[in-house]
Design a protein around this motif. Structure first.
Motif, PDB file in Angstrom:
ATOM      1  N   ALA A 149       0.718  -1.075   0.106  1.00  0.00           N
ATOM      2  CA  ALA A 149       0.070  -0.033   0.123  1.00  0.00           C
ATOM      3  C   ALA A 149       0.887   1.112  -0.077  1.00  0.00           C
ATOM      4  N   LEU A 150       0.581   2.288  -0.688  1.00  0.00           N
ATOM      5  CA  LEU A 150       1.310   3.553  -0.956  1.00  0.00           C
ATOM      6  C   LEU A 150       0.730   4.506   0.162  1.00  0.00           C
ATOM      7  N   THR A 151       1.205   4.904   1.315  1.00  0.00           N
ATOM      8  CA  THR A 151       0.488   5.710   2.103  1.00  0.00           C
ATOM      9  C   THR A 151       1.501   7.026   2.308  1.00  0.00           C
ATOM     10  N   PRO A 152       0.819   8.071   2.426  1.00  0.00           N
ATOM     11  CA  PRO A 152      -0.548   8.176   2.661  1.00  0.00           C
ATOM     12  C   PRO A 152      -1.170   7.942   1.065  1.00  0.00           C
ATOM     13  N   PRO A 153      -2.412   7.658   1.098  1.00  0.00           N
ATOM     14  CA  PRO A 153      -3.277   7.627  -0.173  1.00  0.00           C
ATOM     15  C   PRO A 153      -3.507   8.804  -0.854  1.00  0.00           C
ATOM     16  N   ALA A 154      -3.755   8.875  -2.298  1.00  0.00           N
ATOM     17  CA  ALA A 154      -3.937   9.662  -3.086  1.00  0.00           C
ATOM     18  C   ALA A 154      -4.966   9.647  -3.974  1.00  0.00           C
ATOM     19  N   LEU A 155      -5.576  10.570  -4.349  1.00  0.00           N
ATOM     20  CA  LEU A 155      -6.868  10.377  -5.169  1.00  0.00           C
ATOM     21  C   LEU A 155      -6.701  10.138  -6.762  1.00  0.00           C
TER      22      LEU A 155
ATOM     23  N   THR B 213      -0.311  -1.468  -5.110  1.00  0.00           N
ATOM     24  CA  THR B 213       0.600  -1.716  -6.191  1.00  0.00           C
ATOM     25  C   THR B 213       1.381  -2.812  -5.818  1.00  0.00           C
ATOM     26  N   THR B 214       1.991  -3.578  -6.926  1.00  0.00           N
ATOM     27  CA  THR B 214       2.794  -4.643  -6.856  1.00  0.00           C
ATOM     28  C   THR B 214       4.261  -4.336  -7.191  1.00  0.00           C
ATOM     29  N   VAL B 215       5.099  -4.552  -6.231  1.00  0.00           N
ATOM     30  CA  VAL B 215       6.625  -4.513  -6.632  1.00  0.00           C
ATOM     31  C   VAL B 215       7.145  -5.351  -7.613  1.00  0.00           C
TER      32      VAL B 215
ATOM     33  N   GLY C 101       4.778  11.332  -7.896  1.00  0.00           N
ATOM     34  CA  GLY C 101       3.538  11.279  -7.159  1.00  0.00           C
ATOM     35  C   GLY C 101       3.750  10.422  -5.923  1.00  0.00           C
ATOM     36  N   VAL C 102       4.715   9.621  -5.774  1.00  0.00           N
ATOM     37  CA  VAL C 102       5.044   8.760  -4.756  1.00  0.00           C
ATOM     38  C   VAL C 102       6.067   9.159  -3.888  1.00  0.00           C
TER      39      VAL C 102
END
Length: 171
Positions: free
Chosen positions: A29-35, A41-43, A68-69
């Motif tokens: 999970a990418l945190t914090p989440p974004a809209l 996602t998968t590595v 964005g990440v």
């Protein structure tokens, strides 16, 4: 995380004191989440780099997407991680007793030193400061509680087994 190149790869580091367990196929999970992007996602790839670990993530395929990440954390389900016998958080080690079969009580872990090859425990006790490499030949497993049993490699302690120096002022 920070960007690396134009193909969407990012550079990541483990959170201080935690082992790096990210590997291809791991769902994170990418945190914090974004809209404007998927939360999970998968590595797709991991490679050790001079300044951390270069990671390719599914759906992050260009510089704009990787920007964005930046600053995100990767979180994984504990059940999806393959923990080795020496994978523990540093905070769980501080002030734990360490015992060797030949030398007896070595003392307690006061610091974990991160090196490129392996972590090193700084142990304070009757032998003074002992720097012990955290490798499978020395530390076979770390129990959840109680003293940690180790096998001190020859040359790491300047004393004969069982001949711990006496505390200052003791005859």
């Amino acid at each position: 995380m920070k960007t690396h190149g134009k193909s969407g790869e990012v550079i990541a580091l483990p959170v201080r004191g935690l082992p790096f367990l990210v590997e291809p196929g791991l769902v994170v999970a990418l945190t914090p989440p974004a809209l404007d992007r998927e939360r999970f996602t998968t590595v797709e790839g991991v490679e050790e780099a001079a300044n951390g670990y270069r990671i390719a993530l599914a759906g992050i395929e260009d510089l704009n997407a990787s920007e964005g990440v930046v600053g995100c954390y990767l979180l994984a389900r504990e059940d999806d991680l393959e923990l080795g016998p020496l994978d523990v958080a540093w905070d769980d080690l501080i002030d734990r007793a360490v015992i060797d079969g030949r030398y007896g009580r070595l003392g307690v872990i006061k610091e974990v030193i991160e090196t490129p090859a392996n972590d090193v425990w700084s142990i304070e006790g009757p032998y003074g400061t002992v720097l012990l490499p955290v490798i499978e030949q020395v530390v076979q497993a770390i129990p959840e509680e109680g003293p940690i049993q180790v096998v001190v490699l020859d040359g790491l302690i300047d004393a004969k087994p069982g001949d711990a120096p006496r505390p200052a002022g003791e005859v």
